[in-house]
Design an enzyme around this catalytic site. Structure first.
Site, PDB file in Angstrom:
ATOM      1  N   ASP B  38       0.815  -1.213   0.000  1.00 29.49           N
ATOM      2  CA  ASP B  38       0.000   0.000   0.000  1.00 29.49           C
ATOM      3  C   ASP B  38       0.851   1.267   0.000  1.00 29.49           C
ATOM      4  O   ASP B  38       0.336   2.360   0.172  1.00 29.49           O
ATOM      5  CB  ASP B  38      -0.953   0.005   1.203  1.00 29.49           C
ATOM      6  N   ASP B 170      20.770  33.253 -14.000  1.00 31.70           N
ATOM      7  CA  ASP B 170      19.820  34.294 -13.613  1.00 31.70           C
ATOM      8  C   ASP B 170      20.361  35.022 -12.395  1.00 31.70           C
ATOM      9  O   ASP B 170      21.390  34.631 -11.831  1.00 31.70           O
ATOM     10  CB  ASP B 170      18.414  33.732 -13.365  1.00 31.70           C
ATOM     11  N   LYS B 193      16.846  37.296 -16.842  1.00 34.19           N
ATOM     12  CA  LYS B 193      15.500  37.081 -17.362  1.00 34.19           C
ATOM     13  C   LYS B 193      14.690  38.352 -17.190  1.00 34.19           C
ATOM     14  O   LYS B 193      14.663  38.937 -16.121  1.00 34.19           O
ATOM     15  CB  LYS B 193      14.814  35.959 -16.574  1.00 34.19           C
ATOM     16  N   ASP B 219      24.945  26.397 -12.090  1.00 33.59           N
ATOM     17  CA  ASP B 219      23.606  26.479 -11.491  1.00 33.59           C
ATOM     18  C   ASP B 219      23.570  25.571 -10.271  1.00 33.59           C
ATOM     19  O   ASP B 219      24.469  24.749 -10.074  1.00 33.59           O
ATOM     20  CB  ASP B 219      22.530  26.056 -12.486  1.00 33.59           C
ATOM     21  N   GLY B 226      15.614  22.613 -19.126  1.00 35.66           N
ATOM     22  CA  GLY B 226      15.042  23.647 -19.970  1.00 35.66           C
ATOM     23  C   GLY B 226      15.743  24.995 -19.838  1.00 35.66           C
ATOM     24  O   GLY B 226      16.113  25.628 -20.832  1.00 35.66           O
TER      25      GLY B 226
END
Lengths: 311, 311, 311, 311, 311, 311
Positions: B38, B170, B193, B219, B226
């Site tokens: 379960d 960014d 951005k 990063d 992406g």
């Protein structure tokens, strides 16, 4: 509905508390705040708060520690007097910039203050343009973050000449600048602080074009004005027109802030009344009030409405 | 000292737990983790932890909810079995990006997870390159935030050609990029951005010059790849040399991340082992281990030393 | 009264949430639940909950960890959005069987889950036929334990032949069996699991007489069906008529449960909709709804009534 | 190690505290407990506990409320006097049977007491043969549940005739009976309380065979002896040999318990000293001490050892 | 308003609970309190309290521990049964004198009791003439401290002869004596306990003049009457007229209190009904009720009014 | 032992921190405290505290709010840096007099401050001659209340002429006066503030005889000196010899305290260094240090000893 609420004015900004009360058509709760010779703060409520929804209006503006402890004492008094709920209206949230440790052995003061406020029984916090959006996560209780951008944008709109650009003084303010820009239908440029590798000097890079354009520099607060002064310089160097407007939510205007902003190119400085501002003989300074905004929010609180419509 | 500690490996990254234990010269604590039909998670400690300083190694990597609940169950078992202290080694901290509400009716999941961890008795948390430095303020207990930048920088150094620039994808990664740059003695450029006023499209502005230069894009994590793909595109458009290296701490590499990064210009992709990475037949992928870093930190914890020397 | 409540459907059983809402004559609260590629759960409320009594319908059915974290996230979102109160409707309470340690170094997961639910602000819990009555003591907040026995008993009544006995599959279910028996005016027999001294095999002893009688085996849940299959075998061996009906509140029906219960003597299998059940082409399976029961309970909550009348 | 611990004797069972201390080779901590004319309990520690691991020996035996509040007061005194840790040795845990609500508007007193103990700073609890294994889940702190079965089994062994069976007086004691049986290499039979449908009378069914066999009825406690008397009757009716031994951990022996057990067939009644027992002129009564067991456990606590070896 | 409240009577003073209910025009909530043979207290509410404001009337009078645990159990039952709020009406607050440590290793029992009450969910406490005003600070929740002085003063007024003085039996009661004096327009004298340097004997000094005057000795409670007897003696020695009236809020009258006060000069002894008082054949004893006072307070609570008007 | 402790000096009394460290033979922990232009306090620890027992020396002397928030920030920094324990040495405890509500709608500031200190992780508090002994009950954590009476008594002893009496300036100080008297083998007299019925004037009654005697007026603190001036006056009126010595633990000496005490009869004013005292050109003022007392206490803390020997 409105007859179930009591608004108390702390000593940090009684004018704003009065404005809020007036906007809501209620009178301020009767209370006395004293400071003893030894600096101890004493708070006394002169009317019952049993079963009432209490709002305490107290920005934690300088002197921040006194105003903070006074706010805590207010809440302690209300809780012990059986208030139904205690909301702190903290239009300017002191210590908000102390939001991380960055590998140092320092407090996270913003988180600590959040904990203190909750400890005394504050069950709801309302702020305006708080420095760091993560602040809400420091709290367990609901935090409603209002923004003064709409009222500031409305105030500056008619003074802006064609082609003005909105300037974010650093990466952290891009979000705020974007909201201004959307309202004013202008482009955004960003000043970008950057440390050259190997040097200690920070250089301001400009993302976007300001040549021959009037500028609206925005920020959440003007403290000593130093950052603002450097931004002005950088914009002029980059060829901006000497026609600069400044808009910031919190006008702390500490030390020689006024001198710092007394640049010939500065046409107007807009701040709100989240902290008390002395305006006398500084013709460029304009203070717009967020009291109507906060009053509208309180009205939504009392009617279980949404804050979406406010901004 | 080392004989007072027990390290348990959750199922999220047993390889790393083994590496840490090996580096410390101890064996892993005996335990069994099962998942029932379960989906319920069962944890059983097969050796006493009474009076011991327990470290549970469990990144909350995908499937994040299973790994999170398993970590909570581990802590509950240790607390009830009288462990002296419970430290969660969470090299990758899931939900860290859910750190604010931005005016929406959403949870602050990172803050909620912080609360859950503390609720079950976790008294110390160790993370690596956490997405948001404010995360520490969501906790009341000490959080030690390690960084993989030194080991990643050491790994990429020899592969970088002269004149490479470090690219922050960014504004939020400028700090991380600066640490890379200082170590590698290179300049930093920032991709920025920005939403054009009135449009929904975000445009990437470049602060700094990449013309004819090789790039190291850094990063904290590669999720579906992406963002990274768009950064590559923007750099090449800006005239960068088609010689791109990627370095990120957390190699989640979800969905078609590998396809996204299979750009001809990408020479190498460096990630660490904070989450398990399948390397097979992807020659560009290099995995460097942070297990020695975490082992060194644990050694400092056990000797009450400083973490300063580690990074 | 009903206009002060908002019912949200988690993803664990949206059909039941819809049925409850329909029975109460309200529409479900608008919200979005997403799962990201990395497995993180995101919850967004699309309507205000300020000052509202919120009910979140979410059994912690498999995948239990995902549904549990989603429930916690829902509550976090509601609390931060100023809901007046948060009730979790958890018709099936996962981890309820993990209610003790029995001398082992394991978590008490049921107690831990109780703590987690309360930590995020859930102030009231509603369950149905929870596995262990001590569960309420794991909570500090009120727990209302409903029972599906009356609706199950009503459903099975007409299908039972004269002289059917109610069978408790182990000592823990005698109480439940007795309630069935009182409603159906039948005797109770008990299957009694017992370990022979010195062996590992458990033997089923039967307390009571089933010879030539039809049997109604009852239980709180059917998980993989293994226990049920063994009970059937034991009853037939003891001379029961090959006319067996099964009634269980929670039809998890995991793995090959259906195969386990596909015994020739099994006439019908009754479960409720506390967890979603796929009925297609299993003619023996009947699903009765507890949505009216839960709706009636919510109506009592909103009018400060007693639950006594419900069962 | 032993020089870091202090054992205090509450007034509920000072003899046992003395035995434990003697077994550990330490003297009891000096303290005074008084009860004022108004029934208020006063506790005074007459030696420092700063930095010491304190163990308070206090079963919450009748008068349970006085002994409970005294235990709480002891802990408050120790916490304020800077004890390093406070462990409550509660060999008999009063209110343990009040562990559920069963649909009534009653407290869950066992859970409430667990909360009270933790509230005053008790960080570890030790009990013996607690009535309900779920009790551990009512606590957040570690609970070590010891069992007197081995010492009771050793004591009864030589008195049992060949072929004796162990009798569980109800389904809740099957686990305990099984442990006895394994130690004594005997079979288990179970008396099974059952309410006939439609009647209020409970009938005792017997699972297993006792014909012509001597019986060892076991239980966690003998309160007023009523249950035990009914069990004896049922066994004899089922053909058991009139040679019955009784073994129970907690000999409360309230009201006319002795009269209830003065059945001709009862050969011996074994209880432990978890609560003080008056033995005088009841030749059948034998008291075996669990003080060595508890002393051994404390020794493991002080050396961070496992309790597995104890039972 | 009054239809949202339920008043339960604990067993410590059911008469007062009935008087309060009568004064408010409501009937008492149906409930059953039992004490088992082992001394465990059982509480059962026989009517729903969901959403109701519950008031539990229970002075923690002797036997204080039983009454305290009963009060805690009542609150636990109410909280689990979903009461909207729980107020403890504790007219006499046991353990209030245990309010400090004075350098000894003792509990601060008054603070501990305050914590216990709050732990079980009591959110508001009402007391009468509590021994130490600092008690409120031991609580986090609101404490409303009522005073019986007005009703006592009204009761004694007509019996006082011209020129009576109010006597505070020690410095701690000066405040109470002053309130009496203001109401009765009489002077205050103070008996001042003082230890002569170097001796163990305490001597009573008298501040003020009592020569040839009738005296009204006031106190918060009469426990065993010893203090009172010494005060009488001291007053007579100082030349007071043998015409002494006694007024105390809490008439515990333990042990031989009556004998202690059976002095020829004592004309009348006034106490209130905060604890049950047996009046039979003690003609001097007069009991005045504070039930109307408490009923008036509850009325203010239900209408969110101020308590100022009550005293 | 001493190498596990770190003492930090807050800015409220760095001299005392230095004295304590010197007495213990350790150096102060390296740290920086800054106040920003906006009044925000910043604390930075310049050495590791991981696993160390930290003592923060910070009386909450005027400016009390700044010193209080600084203390909280210190603790937050230490907790996040993994200190093993945090003890606040608060020789002067500001807000201690705000210990009750007396029927008014005010905070109980002393209780609130106690809660704040504990909230940030302070687990042990040390104070000197705190105004109200109930303060300990406002805390859950241990509070060690030291007294400066022995060092003050030793300091004044040789200056007292034969027959001097110790004067308690009000009933609340009788206990302190008695300790002085026992040490100095002198009698005690008490000034007794009393409000005449019907008037607002408080009159000072004298219990005991001062005729032709030199007086030692003692108190816990000298704030503005007003109370002291009135006591002097009352003593002289009562015939005391104009030879008055003053001894008080906390020499706040606010406003015109010095002028108030510049009475011809005042021979000497003794205070301690719990708060910084400027001594220059006030020949009567003598400052005795409690640093050795506090150092001795810390030594006991580190060796788990008793504080009894200290006073």
């Amino acid at each position: 509905m409105m007859d179930a609420l009591t608004i108390f004015a702390g000593t940090a900004n009684p004018d704003m508390a009065r404005s809020i009360a007036r906007a809501l058509g209620v009178r301020l709760g009767a209370c006395q705040v004293e400071r003893f010779p030894d600096g101890e703060t004493s708070v006394k409520l002169d009317e019952p708060v049993r079963g009432r929804e209490v709002f305490i209006v107290q920005p934690t503006a300088p002197p921040v520690n006194d105003h903070l402890v006074e706010l805590l004492a207010f809440a302690d008094a209300c809780r012990r007097a059986s208030a139904a709920s205690i909301t702190a209206i903290v239009p300017y949230f002191g210590y908000a910039r102390a939001d991380k440790r960055d590998g140092q052995r320092v407090p996270v003061a913003a988180s600590m203050v959040a904990t203190l406020l909750q400890t005394v029984g504050i069950a709801h916090v309302v702020t305006v343009d708080v420095h760091t959006p993560q602040l809400e996560g420091f709290f367990r209780v609901p935090v409603d973050s209002l923004t003064a951008v709409p009222v500031l944008a409305d105030a500056v709109r008619e003074r802006l000449s064609e082609g003005t650009v909105v300037v974010a003084p650093d990466a952290g303010r891009v979000r705020m600048a974007t909201v201004f820009a959307r309202r004013l239908k202008t482009p955004v440029v960003v000043l970008h602080k950057q440390r050259e590798s190997g040097t200690k000097t920070k250089v301001l890079h400009l993302v976007g074009d300001v040549r021959d354009r009037a500028c609206l520099i925005i920020d959440d607060m003007i403290s000593t004005g130093g950052t603002m002064a450097k931004s002005i310089e950088a914009l002029l160097e980059a060829g901006a027109r000497p026609e600069i407007t400044i808009a910031a939510t919190h006008g702390l205007l500490l030390d020689d802030a006024r001198a710092q902003l007394a640049h010939a190119s500065v046409r107007a400085v807009f701040v709100t009344d989240t902290v008390p501002v002395l305006q006398e003989d500084w013709p460029q300074l304009r203070v717009v009030s967020v009291a109507p905004l906060i009053a509208a929010a309180i009205r939504q609180f009392m009617t279980d409405g949404s804050l979406r419509a406010l901004g």
